[in-house]
Structures are given as C-alpha cells and as structure tokens.
Design an enzyme around this catalytic site. Structure first.
Site, PDB file in Angstrom:
ATOM      1  N   ASP A   1       0.817  -1.217   0.000  1.00  9.82           N
ATOM      2  CA  ASP A   1       0.000   0.000   0.000  1.00  9.82           C
ATOM      3  C   ASP A   1       0.851   1.268   0.000  1.00  9.82           C
ATOM      4  OD1 ASP A   1      -2.168  -1.621   0.101  1.00  9.82           O
ATOM      5  OD2 ASP A   1      -2.990  -0.787   1.962  1.00  9.82           O
TER       6      ASP A   1
ATOM      7  N   HIS B   1      -5.895   3.150  -4.588  1.00 10.04           N
ATOM      8  CA  HIS B   1      -5.851   3.393  -3.142  1.00 10.04           C
ATOM      9  C   HIS B   1      -6.257   4.837  -2.827  1.00 10.04           C
ATOM     10  CE1 HIS B   1      -4.877   1.934   0.802  1.00 10.04           C
ATOM     11  NE2 HIS B   1      -3.834   2.732   0.992  1.00 10.04           N
TER      12      HIS B   1
ATOM     13  N   HIS C   1      -5.063   9.397  -0.318  1.00 18.61           N
ATOM     14  CA  HIS C   1      -5.068   8.538   0.865  1.00 18.61           C
ATOM     15  C   HIS C   1      -6.119   9.001   1.875  1.00 18.61           C
ATOM     16  CE1 HIS C   1      -3.395   6.088   4.226  1.00 18.61           C
ATOM     17  NE2 HIS C   1      -3.023   5.303   3.234  1.00 18.61           N
TER      18      HIS C   1
ATOM     19  N   HIS D   1       3.656  -2.528   3.143  1.00 19.92           N
ATOM     20  CA  HIS D   1       3.731  -1.159   2.627  1.00 19.92           C
ATOM     21  C   HIS D   1       5.057  -0.940   1.908  1.00 19.92           C
ATOM     22  CE1 HIS D   1       0.789  -0.917   5.937  1.00 19.92           C
ATOM     23  NE2 HIS D   1       0.220   0.060   5.227  1.00 19.92           N
TER      24      HIS D   1
END
Length: 702
Positions: free
Chosen positions: A82, A133, A137, A234
C-alpha cells in the site's frame, strides 16, 4: 508619435497566473502531503453489513444486488503493498520480488502515481498488478459520494496517464480485515462496488508500519493456518527498510512451507484486473501528470527563490549598512571648496495652484543667492497668475503650451543665466540652507549633479507613514550606497542641482522617457560626470494622498525607469563613470526594483502555502528574517535623519498592502513596456503642504 493604447489584459493575465500558481501549489501540497499508514481503524455498528461479508474473504464483490466475498485458495498468499509508489522503497521491493520471481499487487495513491509515473510503469513491467488506493489517501468512510468518486477517478487518471491502464481493484485506506467492516464502511463499499470495482481488504497485517523489527514483521506476516490470505505490507509512507529486509526472508519461508505467493489476481483467480485505458482518460492523465510535474517544479523554484530572496535581502542590508557607514565617515571629512556663485532655481509647474506660492517663497528664503524661474506648462488653474500677482523680485514666470515636464525644464534651462541650477517640483518646500548644501559640491570640478534629500511632508495616516518610511530609507541608505559606489541612477525631480553647461552640452533634458530625472542622471554619468548625494539638502514634498494617486505616480516612475534603463543599456560596456553606472547601478536597479518585484506575488503565494501545507516553521522563519532585515536598516536610516522611530511600527503592514501595490506597479509597467505603449505626464491632485512641516522653514508659507 502615435501613442499605443495601454494594455488592459494584464490584470486578467496576472489573476490567471496567480490562480494557476495557487492551483499548482495546492496540487503539490496534495501530492507531497504526509499521511499515516493503514494502521488506524475505528469500528462502529455493523447492523447493515451482511454476515457473509464480515465472516468471508478479503476480496469483496459488491457490484451486484447480491454481494459476496472470496479469498485466495488454501495455502495461497496474496502479497499486497500500500501507499506507493515511493522513489526509494518501491524499486527495492520490486528488486526483491524479481529476485524471488514473485508477483504482487500494489495499491497506489493517485498523487504518488502522478508524481512518479515511471514507477507505475516499472511495476507493470515486472508483471505485477496495480490497484486503486484513492488519490490522496483519504478515508472513504468520512467522504461523501462525490468526494469518494473524485478520489477514485483521480487515481484512474493518474494510472491512465502514467501507464495507459485502468484497474478494477480498490483498497480503502485505513481498512483492515472483513470483520472490521462497519455500517459506515459498508455504505462506502457498496457505492464503490456499484461503480464496478472489487474491494480488497486484508486477512493478515504485517504491521510493518510499526517498524517492530525484521523478525517480528516476518512472524506477523505468516498465516496462522492453511487458509488462503491477503497479506498487507507497505512500500511507502515512511522508512521501509525493515519491510524490504523482511520480505527477502518471508518469501522463501512461505514457499518452503508449500505456500503459493502471488498477486491478488493470480491467487484469487481474478482475470483482467488491469486493462488498457481509453484515449480520453489517457489524455486527462497526461495533463494531470504534467500539472503535478509543473507543481513540483514551481514549488522547487519558489522554494529556491524564497531562500534567494532572503539571501539578497541580507546582502542588500549588509551592503547598504556598510556603504552608509563609509558615507557617514566621508561626509565628516569631505569639505568641498565653497561655491558662492548665484544659482537659478527652476520650477516646472502644471496646475500647481495649491502649492506654487509656498514653493517659490521657500526658494527665495534660501541662504544662498538665488533667482527663480517658474515655467508654467499650460496650466489651466491660474498657476502663473498666482505668482505674477505677487510681483516678487528675483522671480520670472514663463508661460508655454503644455508640452510635458521635460520640455518645461528645457525652457527653464534656456532662460537661466547661471552655471548652477537647482531643479525642484512645484509642490516642494525648500529648507533655507538646501541650495547652499547642494552647490558646494560643485567645488569639485568632476561633479556634474547633486541629489538632495526629499522628505514626505504629508506623512499623516497609514499611507503617508508608508511613503515616509520608503523615502527615509531610500534617500538615507540607497543613495548613500550609490554615492559610495559612484553609480547614482537618479537625481530626484523633487530636488537636484546640476551644472547647466553639462546639461546643455548633452542637449538638455530628453523628452523621450517619463523618468526624465533618471534619464538625465544616467546621461550625465555616461558623459563622464560624477553624481553625488547631499543628505543635508532637505526639501519637503507632497506625497500622493490616496492609493489611486500613488498608483499613477509609481506607474509613471517605474515605466520611466524601465525606459531609461533600456535607453542607457550600453553603459554596461562603458568605462569610468559610465561603466560604474552600467555594471553597478543599473544591475542593482533592475534586480531589486524589477526582477524581484515581478516574482514577489508568486513567492507570497508559495509562502502562504508553505505555512499552510508545508514546513510552516521554516517558511515563517524566512518571513520573520526578511522583516528583520528591513527593520534594522530602517532604524539606521531614521537615526541618521534624526527622525522619530514610531512610524516604523507601520513597517510590517507594508507587506500586505503597500508592497503588493508596488509589485503590481512593476508588473503593469513591464507589460506596458512590452506592449510598446506610451504614457502621458500624469498630473497628481494636490492639496498643498500647510502648515510647513518643519520649524526651520516656518517663514516660508507666510
């Protein structure tokens, strides 16, 4: 000569440029905005969430009326990353995946994808998948339908522009396992599913965002049983060195345990997760990427310019203070041979009925023997009649048709019979010793002109104080510096003394610029004459009383200065006095009065965004330093002039109104110059200086 119209579109152009810059700074702030990794989850009620969603797999399909979920098959691990792409950590993650021949799914933010389009292409080139995504964010649980749609479409555009692809996979920021889905999250998931997207949550969280150590990340990432899982890691959002090291150990460990490691599509059997984007989204994506690049470039440029501006302000402060100290020391020992020859005071006047009598009487009250010539340049308010009715000795009035200030000065020079002349404006009050202080410098036969010290007489009110500050600093520091460096660009029209023969030898005062005083001064220096400054030769002038009048005055001054600089640009190649003007005075003038003011509005916008969205302490520090670097020279200048310091309290406010107006004046002037337009000699509205501003000249206005 045909006068071209003054351009009017500059305001629209400036507004468009500033709005565009603000937009780019906003985009830049969004792109570089810091965010927390996906560790934050706050669960609420789950009354509306179907049980099969909360107890099912991490791949949720809410595209139809009957939502369902799926998971990778047993002993399969869908590897996901991510928050990227990140220029430092994403390539390292890709290198580890490539070394172990494993594919993964990268859920990227649109902001980072637009900032690093090459990394998006690198991810796809390695056979990996791309997921959405959001753009910035943002937590979709807190967004409305419109904002959520914008967040998703922003990333779609970025991916289309960066790699020409679209994706059906979406992971909500700050999400966790299916069991954590509450009513608010489910409402957002349904809306996202209705838009044709698959929602991918996670079963196992490596918790690499905590940076607990490589071994702990490996332990956190191993599935607890044989069920297929989606693993969350991540590749951005902070230091991911532990993630990279743990990944290198985790993949062999999972594979040696008989587990299949791959992307979401590979492990869950989802085909066509990434498809070619259509032409229109690709075009929009290219524009977005170009805007992000422009925002980054502009932010970098403005950051550099902010530092450079502070450095130049410091350099200017040091230069003016050092040269001022030298000038003060020289002035104590500089004693030119006294000059007792009579002097002619020439006063060009156009509609100066409010102050002309006081100006003439102040000239006649001089300690030095003077004659006065008033050149009435076609006044329509009876200016000449006022002086003629007084029948004053040593005063001559010449009437002419309106031809401009330069022509009026030439008429006065032709009528004068003395070698030394003092030129003053029709709104000026001369102190008794001013003429003597000026002409004493002509004892030095290399001096062709002397600048006096003009002071604002009507300094009441905030606008008057601002101009008072500007005059005191400009005359007591800048002109002292120019004197020491022997590159004086301007003897002000308010007060200046000249050798008449030197002026006539060069044809008098040129009429082809609006800043005849600057043009005249530069011409004399190019002819080899020195121009000096006499701080004790004080006069009092009436400054504009309104912002509109100030605009007209400074517009003419700035435009005329540009004309004069261009006219005398070859002084850069000159020798002696001309070379000093061309290589010292003109560059200083252009840098601090043209170039920096042109960039100042954009620097101000960048500073505002720096405070709001960037490192506010650094930005604010530069701004405070800039203020200090102006206040210190201001205090020195006021002390040198014997002025009280109280008006300096209004100095910081100059940045918000007065300085902005001066910036716009420069922009207007440059645009006018580029368009080739010509301006008339604009007359300001006068009310007269009454009573006289100094006790030393109290007898002037009787």
């Amino acid at each position: 000569m045909t006068r071209r119209p003054v351009p009017r579109a500059h305001w629209l152009l400036l507004c468009v440029l500033l709005v565009g810059a603000a937009g780019l700074f906003t985009l830049h702030a969004l792109v570089i905005g810091q965010f927390h990794a996906d560790e934050t989850t706050v669960e609420g009620a789950a009354d509306t969430v179907p049980p099969q969603i909360r107890t099912g797999g991490s791949v949720i399909d809410a595209r139809g009326p009957a939502p369902h979920s799926a998971r990778p098959p047993d002993r399969a691990v869908a590897l996901t990353f991510d928050d990227g792409p990140d220029p430092e950590w994403t390539p390292k993650v890709l290198a580890v995946l490539g070394e172990h021949h494993v594919h993964a799914t990268f859920f990227v933010t649109g902001a980072h994808a637009a900032q690093y389009p090459g990394l998006v292409r690198a991810i796809l080139a390695g056979g990996h998948e791309i997921g959405n995504h959001t753009t910035t964010h943002s937590d979709v649980r807190d967004l409305g339908a419109t904002s959520t749609d914008l967040e998703l479409r922003g990333t779609d555009l970025a991916l289309a522009g960066a790699a020409g692809v679209t994706t059906s996979l979406f992971r909500p920021p700050y999400s966790a396992t299916p069991a954590s889905v509450d009513d608010v999250a489910w409402a957002a998931d349904q809306a996202i599913g209705a838009a044709g997207r698959l929602i991918v949550l996670s079963d196992v969280d490596s918790q690499d965002w905590r940076r607990p150590g490589v071994e702990q990340i490996v332990r956190n990432s191993k599935p607890p049983d044989d069920k297929g899982v989606v693993l969350l890691m991540h590749d951005a959002g902070g230091d991911r060195a532990q993630t990279v090291a743990a990944l290198d150990q985790l993949i062999p460990a999972l594979q040696s345990g008989g587990r299949h490691v791959g992307s979401v599509g590979e492990t869950a059997g989802i085909t066509q997760t990434n498809q070619p984007a259509e032409t229109v989204p690709q075009l929009g994506g290219w524009l977005l990427i170009a805007a992000v690049w422009a925002g980054d470039a502009l932010a970098s440029l403005m950051g550099v310019l902010l530092v450079v501006s502070a450095a130049l302000a410091a350099l200017r402060a040091v230069l003016t203070l050092v040269t001022t100290a030298i000038h003060v020391r020289r002035s104590r020992f500089r004693a030119p041979r006294p000059v007792n020859d009579p002097v002619t005071v020439i006063i060009p006047a156009y509609n100066e009925k409010e102050g002309i009598e006081a100006t003439v009487r102040s000239a006649l009250a001089s300690d030095h023997p003077v004659q006065v010539i008033v050149v009435d340049d076609g006044s329509t308010d009876g200016t000449a009649d006022i002086i003629e009715r007084l029948r004053l000795r040593r005063v001559r009035v010449i009437r002419q048709r309106n031809a401009g200030k330069a022509a009026a000065l030439n008429t006065g020079l032709a009528a004068a019979r003395t070698e030394y002349v003092v030129l003053v404006d029709g709104d000026t009050l001369i102190e008794p010793d001013t003429v003597g202080q000026l002409v004493r410098h002509f004892g030095d036969h290399t001096v062709g002109a002397v600048s006096g010290n003009a002071k604002v007489g009507n300094r009441g009110g905030l606008l008057g104080k601002w101009q008072h500050i500007e005059y005191v600093i400009g005359f007591n520091l800048d002109r002292r510096m120019y004197d020491v460096l022997e590159c004086m660009p301007t003897v002000p029209g308010a007060v200046g003394a000249f050798r008449r023969s030197a002026l006539l030898r060069r044809g008098g005062v040129a009429t082809d610029t609006l800043a005849e005083d600057t043009d005249l001064t530069m011409a004399l220096e190019r002819a080899g004459w020195r121009v000096v400054y006499e701080q004790n030769a004080r006069v009092w002038t009436e400054a504009p009383a309104t912002l509109g009048q100030l605009w007209k005055q400074r517009y003419r001054w700035c435009y005329g200065t540009l004309q004069a600089v261009w006219k005398h640009r070859r002084a850069v190649l000159g020798r002696g006095a001309a070379g000093r003007l061309g290589r010292r005075g003109i560059p200083y003038l252009v840098l601090f009065q043209v170039v920096l003011p042109l960039m100042a509005p954009f620097v101000d916008v960048a500073a505002v965004f720096g405070v709001i969205a960037g490192d506010w302490s650094v930005t604010l520090g530069y701004w405070v330093a800039f203020q200090v670097l102006q206040v210190i020279p201001g205090v020195v200048a006021f002390r040198l002039d014997g002025e009280p310091l109280a008006p300096l309290l209004a100095m910081p406010l100059q940045q918000f109104v007065y300085r902005q107006l001066m910036y716009l004046v420069v922009i207007q002037s440059v645009m006018t110059a580029v368009a080739g337009a010509r301006l008339p000699w604009q007359k300001l509205d006068r009310v007269g200086l009454s009573p006289a501003p100094s006790s030393r000249i109290s007898r002037i206005s009787r």
